[in-house]
Design an enzyme around this catalytic site. Structure first.
Site, mmCIF file in Angstrom:
data_model
loop_
_atom_site.group_PDB
_atom_site.id
_atom_site.type_symbol
_atom_site.label_atom_id
_atom_site.label_comp_id
_atom_site.label_asym_id
_atom_site.label_seq_id
_atom_site.Cartn_x
_atom_site.Cartn_y
_atom_site.Cartn_z
ATOM 1 N N PHE A 121 0.864 -1.193 0.000
ATOM 2 C CA PHE A 121 0.000 0.000 0.000
ATOM 3 C C PHE A 121 0.900 1.243 0.000
ATOM 4 O O PHE A 121 0.762 2.138 0.828
ATOM 5 C CB PHE A 121 -0.937 0.017 1.219
ATOM 6 N N CYS A 181 -4.815 3.063 10.517
ATOM 7 C CA CYS A 181 -5.150 4.488 10.603
ATOM 8 C C CYS A 181 -6.634 4.678 10.932
ATOM 9 O O CYS A 181 -7.183 5.759 10.743
ATOM 10 C CB CYS A 181 -4.779 5.218 9.319
#
Length: 405
Positions: free
Chosen positions: A231, A342
């Site tokens: 990612f 996150c």
């Protein structure tokens, strides 16, 4: 606009703001006395008439009031906003490299619903609350003034209020210049790595500043190592590994646009011989790499938030468990795994439990090197309640991975 409307809480409610939070929810309110327009600043009283401060009200939102001050006699005027902006900047000057940083971080800077990122000489604004709309441009002007006093001249301001959260406030998505037009591609330097930030088309406000010091922490670990960055987005962790002297780095991302940016950034840093990027669905690609017998000294997992609501957390746990299990299988014995979340709802304890389960399934032992959070320019506002802090979202673990022997 500020008016004389008084909002009174139900008895036993207001637990979040009493604990140090900034939100009052629709089901916590008993009475509203006075007339107002959504977005107006109102005074909040406890059930017994005790003044609790001022905030802006919005009946479109479940977060009915966002608090601006704990002082009910405080006037919300330009002097008040200047004080908030000045305090936010003074804090950044003390705690972070301010060449590019988050200057205002919503509730944690007591300016709820507003984010301002500084990329060298450009500001990018994101406004997610109706009540903050009326103050947005004044705050930008005040911030430019505060920075000018420091000898920093801002050449342009761009608004990226294009997040879906705006709809919950009854607001349309907005994207465009505040003031004069300017070249919206900005070169920044972070941890010695150069990036070209596209503030118009990049994710969020153009770049993820919150991982700055986590990327720096990985530089020591990646020196001389073979690294897989999953990612990768603009190639941030991969490029930090490359500049630190990694022997070979591969970055994966599902976005063709992100991979193009990452490759351009590799060339910008003269790292194209050791840092390479390719477009791939990480969840599909990791098993293929394992099947091919690939092994890495360092695997970095920086996935997007798998959940943005409490209700979706159960499915998110499955996602984090799967990605960590697949990532762990690619780490050499004695190598390192960096993994993070996150999502606000994926707590430190929940993430730790999930990674532990993934390690067990992959037959790996983990030794924690360190635990980190978001960079200090995204401050975590502490409070004495399980419901807060709203501002704490990034959890980042570094582990050494050893085979079970």
């Amino acid at each position: 606009m500020e008016n004389h409307t008084i909002v009174t809480l139900k008895k036993g409610e207001g637990r979040t703001i009493k604990a140090g939070g900034t939100w009052i929810f629709d089901n916590e309110i008993d009475t509203i006395v006075g007339t107002f327009t959504n977005g107006d600043v109102v005074t909040v009283h406890d059930f017994d008439g005790y003044p609790m401060g001022k905030g802006f009200i919005n009946q479109n939102s479940k977060i009915r009031i966002r608090m601006l001050t704990r002082h009910a006699d405080q006037e919300i005027n330009e002097n008040f906003l200047r004080m908030r902006v000045k305090n936010a900047w003074e804090y950044r000057k003390t705690t972070v490299d301010t060449s590019s940083c988050r200057v205002i971080f919503g509730e944690a800077d007591f300016l709820p619903g507003l984010v301002v990122d500084k990329y060298e000489d450009v500001l990018v604004v994101e406004c997610l609350a109706l009540g903050m709309e009326q103050f947005k441009e004044t705050i930008v002007s005040l911030l430019k003034g505060v920075l000018k006093e420091e000898g920093i001249s801002i050449r342009g301001v761009y608004e990226r209020s294009d997040a879906n959260e705006r709809r919950k406030e009854g607001l349309p998505k907005v994207k465009g210049f505040i003031g004069e037009t300017f070249d919206t591609e900005v070169e920044i330097t972070e941890n010695g790595v150069h990036y070209l930030v596209d503030v118009v088309n990049g994710q969020k406000t153009g770049f993820f500043l919150d991982q700055k010091y986590n990327r720096l922490a990985m530089q020591r670990i990646c020196k001389g190592k073979r690294v897989l960055d999953c990612f990768t987005h603009m190639g941030t962790f991969a490029l930090n590994a490359g500049i630190a002297g990694a022997s070979d780095v591969t970055g994966l991302d599902i976005s063709e646009y992100a991979v193009q940016q990452a490759n351009a950034n590799a060339v910008r840093n003269h790292l194209e011989d050791t840092v390479h990027f390719r477009c791939a669905n990480v969840l599909d690609e990791l098993p293929k790499l394992a099947e091919a017998g690939e092994k890495y000294d360092v695997v970095i997992l920086d996935p997007p938030a798998f959940t943005k609501s409490r209700e979706a957390t159960k499915n998110a746990i499955k996602g984090y468990r799967e990605i960590n299990m697949k990532g762990l299988k690619l780490v050499k014995d004695g190598g390192y795994l960096a993994t993070c979340s996150c999502s606000h709802f994926m707590t430190q304890e929940l993430l730790a439990k999930t990674v532990k389960e993934a390690a067990k399934a992959a037959h790996k032992r983990l030794r924690q090197v360190e635990f980190r959070t978001q960079a200090p320019d995204h401050p975590i506002l502490w409070a004495n309640s399980a419901n807060v802090p709203e501002s704490y979202y990034l959890k980042f673990f570094i582990f050494q991975v050893v085979d079970e022997k």
